[in-house]
Scaffold this motif. Sequence first.
Motif, short mmCIF file in Angstrom:
data_model
loop_
_atom_site.label_atom_id
_atom_site.label_comp_id
_atom_site.label_asym_id
_atom_site.label_seq_id
_atom_site.Cartn_x
_atom_site.Cartn_y
_atom_site.Cartn_z
N CYS A 1 0.86 -1.19 0.00
CA CYS A 1 0.00 0.00 0.00
C CYS A 1 0.89 1.24 0.00
CB CYS A 1 -0.91 0.01 1.23
SG CYS A 1 -1.98 -1.44 1.35
N ALA A 2 0.89 1.98 -1.09
CA ALA A 2 1.81 3.09 -1.27
C ALA A 2 1.06 4.41 -1.29
CB ALA A 2 2.61 2.91 -2.56
N GLY A 3 1.54 5.37 -0.50
CA GLY A 3 0.92 6.69 -0.49
C GLY A 3 1.02 7.34 0.87
N ILE A 4 -0.07 7.95 1.29
CA ILE A 4 -0.05 8.81 2.47
C ILE A 4 -0.55 8.10 3.72
CG2 ILE A 4 -2.38 9.74 2.10
CD1 ILE A 4 -1.23 12.51 2.92
N VAL A 5 0.03 8.50 4.86
CA VAL A 5 -0.47 8.12 6.17
C VAL A 5 -0.60 9.40 6.99
CG1 VAL A 5 1.82 7.69 7.19
CG2 VAL A 5 -0.18 6.51 8.09
N VAL A 6 -1.61 9.46 7.84
CA VAL A 6 -1.98 10.71 8.52
C VAL A 6 -2.32 10.41 9.97
CG1 VAL A 6 -3.62 12.64 8.53
CG2 VAL A 6 -2.90 11.64 6.36
N LEU A 7 -1.97 11.33 10.86
CA LEU A 7 -2.47 11.29 12.22
C LEU A 7 -3.79 12.05 12.27
CD1 LEU A 7 -2.30 10.70 15.23
CD2 LEU A 7 -0.90 12.75 15.51
N ASP A 8 -4.88 11.36 12.59
CA ASP A 8 -6.20 11.97 12.66
C ASP A 8 -6.54 12.40 14.08
OD1 ASP A 8 -6.78 11.68 9.98
OD2 ASP A 8 -7.89 9.81 10.23
N ARG A 9 -7.03 13.61 14.21
CA ARG A 9 -7.58 14.10 15.47
C ARG A 9 -9.08 14.26 15.25
NH1 ARG A 9 -2.46 16.38 14.86
NH2 ARG A 9 -1.10 16.07 16.67
N ASP B 1 -19.58 6.18 11.97
CA ASP B 1 -18.53 7.10 11.53
C ASP B 1 -18.02 6.59 10.19
OD1 ASP B 1 -16.38 8.75 11.13
OD2 ASP B 1 -15.35 8.26 13.00
N THR B 2 -18.12 7.41 9.15
CA THR B 2 -17.70 6.98 7.82
C THR B 2 -16.23 7.31 7.53
OG1 THR B 2 -18.48 9.05 6.84
CG2 THR B 2 -20.03 7.21 6.89
N THR B 3 -15.52 7.89 8.49
CA THR B 3 -14.12 8.24 8.28
C THR B 3 -13.32 6.99 7.94
OG1 THR B 3 -14.31 10.04 9.89
CG2 THR B 3 -12.09 9.32 9.29
N GLY B 4 -12.61 7.03 6.82
CA GLY B 4 -11.74 5.92 6.44
C GLY B 4 -12.42 4.77 5.74
N CYS B 5 -13.74 4.83 5.56
CA CYS B 5 -14.44 3.69 4.95
C CYS B 5 -14.01 3.45 3.50
CB CYS B 5 -15.95 3.90 5.03
SG CYS B 5 -16.60 3.76 6.70
N GLY C 1 -4.72 7.54 10.11
CA GLY C 1 -5.57 7.73 8.94
C GLY C 1 -4.71 7.83 7.69
N GLY C 2 -5.31 8.35 6.63
CA GLY C 2 -4.62 8.41 5.35
C GLY C 2 -4.96 7.20 4.50
N ILE C 3 -5.01 7.40 3.20
CA ILE C 3 -5.50 6.37 2.29
C ILE C 3 -4.68 5.08 2.39
CG2 ILE C 3 -5.92 5.79 -0.13
CD1 ILE C 3 -6.38 8.80 -0.62
N ALA C 4 -3.39 5.18 2.09
CA ALA C 4 -2.56 3.98 2.02
C ALA C 4 -2.35 3.36 3.40
CB ALA C 4 -1.22 4.30 1.36
N GLY C 5 -2.13 4.21 4.41
CA GLY C 5 -1.93 3.69 5.76
C GLY C 5 -3.14 2.93 6.26
N THR C 6 -4.33 3.50 6.06
CA THR C 6 -5.55 2.84 6.51
C THR C 6 -5.80 1.56 5.73
OG1 THR C 6 -6.49 4.97 7.12
CG2 THR C 6 -8.04 3.16 6.83
N ALA C 7 -5.53 1.58 4.44
CA ALA C 7 -5.70 0.37 3.63
C ALA C 7 -4.79 -0.75 4.14
CB ALA C 7 -5.41 0.67 2.17
N ALA C 8 -3.55 -0.41 4.51
CA ALA C 8 -2.62 -1.43 5.01
C ALA C 8 -3.11 -2.04 6.31
CB ALA C 8 -1.24 -0.82 5.19
N VAL C 9 -3.67 -1.22 7.20
CA VAL C 9 -4.23 -1.73 8.45
C VAL C 9 -5.42 -2.64 8.16
CG1 VAL C 9 -5.36 -1.10 10.61
CG2 VAL C 9 -3.41 0.23 9.80
N ALA C 10 -6.28 -2.23 7.22
CA ALA C 10 -7.43 -3.06 6.86
C ALA C 10 -6.98 -4.42 6.34
CB ALA C 10 -8.29 -2.35 5.81
N VAL C 11 -5.97 -4.44 5.49
CA VAL C 11 -5.45 -5.70 4.95
C VAL C 11 -4.99 -6.61 6.09
CG1 VAL C 11 -3.58 -6.73 3.60
CG2 VAL C 11 -4.83 -4.76 2.70
N ALA C 12 -4.24 -6.04 7.04
CA ALA C 12 -3.74 -6.84 8.15
C ALA C 12 -4.87 -7.40 9.00
CB ALA C 12 -2.80 -5.99 9.01
#
Length: 291
Positions: A6-14, A231-235, A38-49
Motif C-alpha cells: 500500500c503506497a501513499g499517504i499516512v496521517v495522524l487523525d484528530r 462514523d464513515t471516516t476511512g471507509c 488515517g490516510g488512504i494507504a496507511g488505513t488500507a494497510a491496516v485493513a489488509v492486516a
Amino acid sequence: MKQVLCAGIVVLDRIYALDTLPQGEAKYTASAYRESGGGIAGTAAVAVARLGGQGLYLGAMGNDAAGDWLQAELRQLGVGLEALQIIEGGRTPNACALVAPDGTRCLIVDRGTIAPQIPPHLPQADALLVDHRFPDLSAALLKAANVPSVLDAEGGEPATLRALAALADYPVFSSHGLRACTGEDDPHLALAAIDAPKARAVAVTRGAEGSFWRIDGTIHHIPTPRIEARDTTGCGDVFHGALALALAEGEPVRAAARFATAAAALKACNGGGWRGMPAREEVEALRAGGW
C-alpha cells in the motif's frame, strides 16, 4: 497469507464528535475526542492486516511526534514497515475530522512537508494499492507492477487522476474524483468516459448507494447492506484495501467488490479509526448473508 503493498499517504487523525457539523462561524463543543491513524494507504494497510493479509506500507513520515506515534501504531496493528522512509526535519501529515452522530464528517487536512522517493527495490507483494497523493511514486509503481494493481482515485488534479487511471488494473474513483475527471454526475456516463486501456474494471464508490463497475463494457451495481453508520471516516480506504486483498487472493472482481463493500460497511458501523477495523470472520458472515 497474501501480501498487499500500500503506497501513499499516512496521517495522524484528530477526531472530534459533534452534535451537528459546523454551519458557519460559531463555537462548537465536542462530545468526544480521540486520536487515530488515517490516510488512504496507511488505513488500507491496516485493513489488509485485520482482514487476514499482510499489509505493507510504502511511504514517508517525519521524525516528529506524529511520525513516532504512527510507526508504533502501525507495528502494533501488524503492518510491515520495511519500505517506510523517515524524512529528517519533515512534518508528518495530520488531519482534523469533525464527525456528526449520523456518521457524516468534515475533514481538514494538513498534508505535511514530506514526499517519499521511488525506492530502488520493492518488497514482494501479491497486489499493489496506490493513492493519488504522490503521483510520481504511484505512476512508477503502477508501471512496474506485475500483480493486480488498484488505484484509489479519491481526489487530486483531474489530469493526474486520468493519467494514473490509464496505468492501473483497477482504478476505483470516489464520486468527487470521477466527477472532476469527467464532468458527469451519472455513474454510467462518467465511467464510460474514463479512458483506462489497461483496466480489467473501472469503478466508482458512492457511499450508501454502493459502487458501480464497468466490466467488459457493461455497468454492474454492487449495493451496500442496510446499516446504521457510526462514523464513515476511512471507509473508502478500507474498501480499497479489502478490494486489493480479495484480488490478491484470486477473487473475481465482482466477488472482490462485495467483500470490499462488506468490510467498508462494517467499518462505518464500528467507527473507532484503525482500532475499529472489522475482522475477517465478520466480513465473511455479512457477505454470506447477502443483501
